[in-house]
Design a protein around this motif. Structure first.
Motif, PDB file in Angstrom:
ATOM      1  N   MET A   1     -16.380  12.737  -4.417  1.00 51.15           N
ATOM      2  CA  MET A   1     -14.996  13.219  -4.436  1.00 51.15           C
ATOM      3  C   MET A   1     -14.307  12.499  -5.627  1.00 51.15           C
ATOM      4  N   THR A   2     -13.391  13.250  -6.527  1.00 48.11           N
ATOM      5  CA  THR A   2     -12.777  12.787  -7.542  1.00 48.11           C
ATOM      6  C   THR A   2     -11.612  12.188  -7.318  1.00 48.11           C
ATOM      7  N   LEU A   3     -11.513  10.915  -7.812  1.00 43.87           N
ATOM      8  CA  LEU A   3     -10.090  10.019  -7.510  1.00 43.87           C
ATOM      9  C   LEU A   3      -9.172  10.620  -8.326  1.00 43.87           C
ATOM     10  N   SER A   4      -8.004  10.430  -7.699  1.00 45.15           N
ATOM     11  CA  SER A   4      -6.817  10.647  -8.497  1.00 45.15           C
ATOM     12  C   SER A   4      -5.708   9.698  -8.646  1.00 45.15           C
ATOM     13  N   ALA A   5      -5.796   8.689  -7.846  1.00 43.17           N
ATOM     14  CA  ALA A   5      -4.683   7.727  -7.984  1.00 43.17           C
ATOM     15  C   ALA A   5      -5.541   6.360  -7.826  1.00 43.17           C
ATOM     16  N   LEU A   6      -5.052   5.312  -8.699  1.00 46.34           N
ATOM     17  CA  LEU A   6      -5.534   3.880  -8.793  1.00 46.34           C
ATOM     18  C   LEU A   6      -4.167   2.980  -8.437  1.00 46.34           C
ATOM     19  N   VAL A   7      -4.220   2.172  -7.265  1.00 45.83           N
ATOM     20  CA  VAL A   7      -3.147   1.403  -6.848  1.00 45.83           C
ATOM     21  C   VAL A   7      -3.436   0.096  -7.063  1.00 45.83           C
ATOM     22  N   VAL A   8      -2.678  -0.781  -7.941  1.00 44.34           N
ATOM     23  CA  VAL A   8      -2.860  -2.364  -7.905  1.00 44.34           C
ATOM     24  C   VAL A   8      -1.686  -2.944  -7.416  1.00 44.34           C
ATOM     25  N   GLY A   9      -1.833  -3.861  -6.219  1.00 45.55           N
ATOM     26  CA  GLY A   9      -0.653  -4.390  -5.830  1.00 45.55           C
ATOM     27  C   GLY A   9      -1.208  -5.420  -4.717  1.00 45.55           C
ATOM     28  N   ASP A  10      -0.172  -5.918  -3.984  1.00 45.68           N
ATOM     29  CA  ASP A  10      -0.590  -6.959  -2.967  1.00 45.68           C
ATOM     30  C   ASP A  10      -1.133  -6.267  -1.738  1.00 45.68           C
ATOM     31  N   VAL A  11      -1.895  -7.316  -0.750  1.00 46.92           N
ATOM     32  CA  VAL A  11      -2.196  -7.136   0.437  1.00 46.92           C
ATOM     33  C   VAL A  11      -1.322  -8.113   1.308  1.00 46.92           C
ATOM     34  N   MET A  12      -0.927  -7.945   2.254  1.00 50.03           N
ATOM     35  CA  MET A  12      -0.129  -8.799   3.041  1.00 50.03           C
ATOM     36  C   MET A  12       0.019  -8.588   4.386  1.00 50.03           C
ATOM     37  N   THR A  13       0.177  -9.345   5.460  1.00 49.66           N
ATOM     38  CA  THR A  13       0.396  -9.356   6.655  1.00 49.66           C
ATOM     39  C   THR A  13       1.943  -9.496   6.968  1.00 49.66           C
ATOM     40  N   ASP A  14       2.543  -8.680   7.457  1.00 54.36           N
ATOM     41  CA  ASP A  14       3.840  -8.392   7.598  1.00 54.36           C
ATOM     42  C   ASP A  14       4.012  -8.867   9.162  1.00 54.36           C
ATOM     43  N   VAL A  15       4.978  -9.960   9.294  1.00 53.24           N
ATOM     44  CA  VAL A  15       5.776 -10.350  10.255  1.00 53.24           C
ATOM     45  C   VAL A  15       6.876  -9.995  10.606  1.00 53.24           C
TER      46      VAL A  15
END
Length: 298
Positions: A1-15
């Motif tokens: 499957m051809t990729l269309s988007a690359l996202v770079v950013g945070d992973v968080m647990t939201d309380v």
């Protein structure tokens, strides 16, 4: 499957904390408190996938969470490339909601502040049509250097690049001029009304586009219930009105907007439709608790 988007950013647990009335300083207040998966970049990646865009997501998490999080993202249609941090935990965000659904944040970014160049190899760019970077990744020295190098590689390949301004609090700390230096040359800059006002030194959208358009090709102004606009250094190019929505939680609305806008852009839809798709995704986001979409890819 051809990729269309690359996202770079945070992973968080939201309380997420919703007090049942005004805070009582020095004493108790009953509240509804729930934990949800979050992080601006992670939210954007899942919204893109939910909107049918093949999506890759790069981030750094606590080593003990890496496998579980990668499995969770995969189940939501996201190819997650998660570096494992042996020392720092996955980030945590405490969101305090008021009666209108507006929110204030307490942020411990954890492993996100250790994102490095080795976590962002250039082969992440293979088969990618757009790179979206959460502005949170620019607010610490190590991640910023890694992300700016990746954006430069993307531009060399002719890949469209986008930065979401992310946070007035952190923008004020680093200073608007410094942030705009980092963003210079980016194809798309996304900012809400408060972020755009801070960066441009103006509350007027035409002036915001003119000022910010000196650094970035296209400016996308997220104006909440009022809708959204797109412009360049020549001023506003297109605008769209907001949609009515029963606001439960505004967390992640801007992330959903960014995903909706970029999904339409990747599909080469007209500019007005790009705005409309972004607004529709944002309206969908505010009607639920938490920053991620309910659905799996469609």
């Amino acid at each position: 499957m051809t990729l269309s988007a690359l996202v770079v950013g945070d992973v968080m647990t939201d309380v997420i904390v919703r007090p049942h009335g005004p805070m009582v300083i020095g004493s108790d207040r009953a509240a509804t408190i729930r934990s949800h998966p979050g992080g601006s970049g992670a939210n954007q990646a899942e919204w893109l996938a939910a909107l049918g865009v093949p999506t890759r997501f790069a981030a750094r998490v606590g080593a003990g969470d890496q496998e579980t999080l990668a499995t969770s993202f995969r189940a939501r249609g996201v190819e997650a490339v998660l570096a494992a941090d042996p020392a720092l935990p996955t980030g945590v965000l405490v969101t305090l909601l008021d009666e209108s659904g507006e929110r204030s944040f307490l942020t411990d970014r954890g492993a996100n502040v250790s994102l490095s160049a080795t976590d962002l190899p250039t082969d992440l760019l293979d088969d990618v049509g757009v790179v979206l970077v959460s502005g949170y990744s620019l607010f610490a020295d190590g991640p910023r250097a890694a992300v700016l190098a990746l954006l430069a590689s993307a531009r060399e390949r002719g890949i469209e690049t986008a930065i979401d301004a992310a946070s007035t609090g952190f923008l004020a700390e680093v200073g608007p001029d410094r942030f705009l230096e980092w963003a210079t040359g980016t194809s798309l800059l996304l900012a809400n009304a408060a972020e755009a006002a801070l960066l441009a030194g103006s509350d007027e959208p035409q002036s915001q586009c003119a000022r910010l358009g000196e650094r970035c090709e296209t400016i996308i102004l997220k104006q909440g219930a009022a809708g959204a606009s797109v412009g360049t250094r020549q001023g506003i190019s297109a605008s769209a009105e907001g949609l009515p929505a029963d606001v439960v939680d505004s967390t992640g609305a801007g992330d959903a907007f960014a995903a909706g806008f970029l999904a339409a852009r990747l599909a080469a839809l007209p500019l007005e439709e790009q705005l409309a798709r972004g607004i529709a995704a944002g309206a969908r986001a505010v009607a639920r608790l938490g920053g991620r979409p309910d659905s799996t890819p469609n």
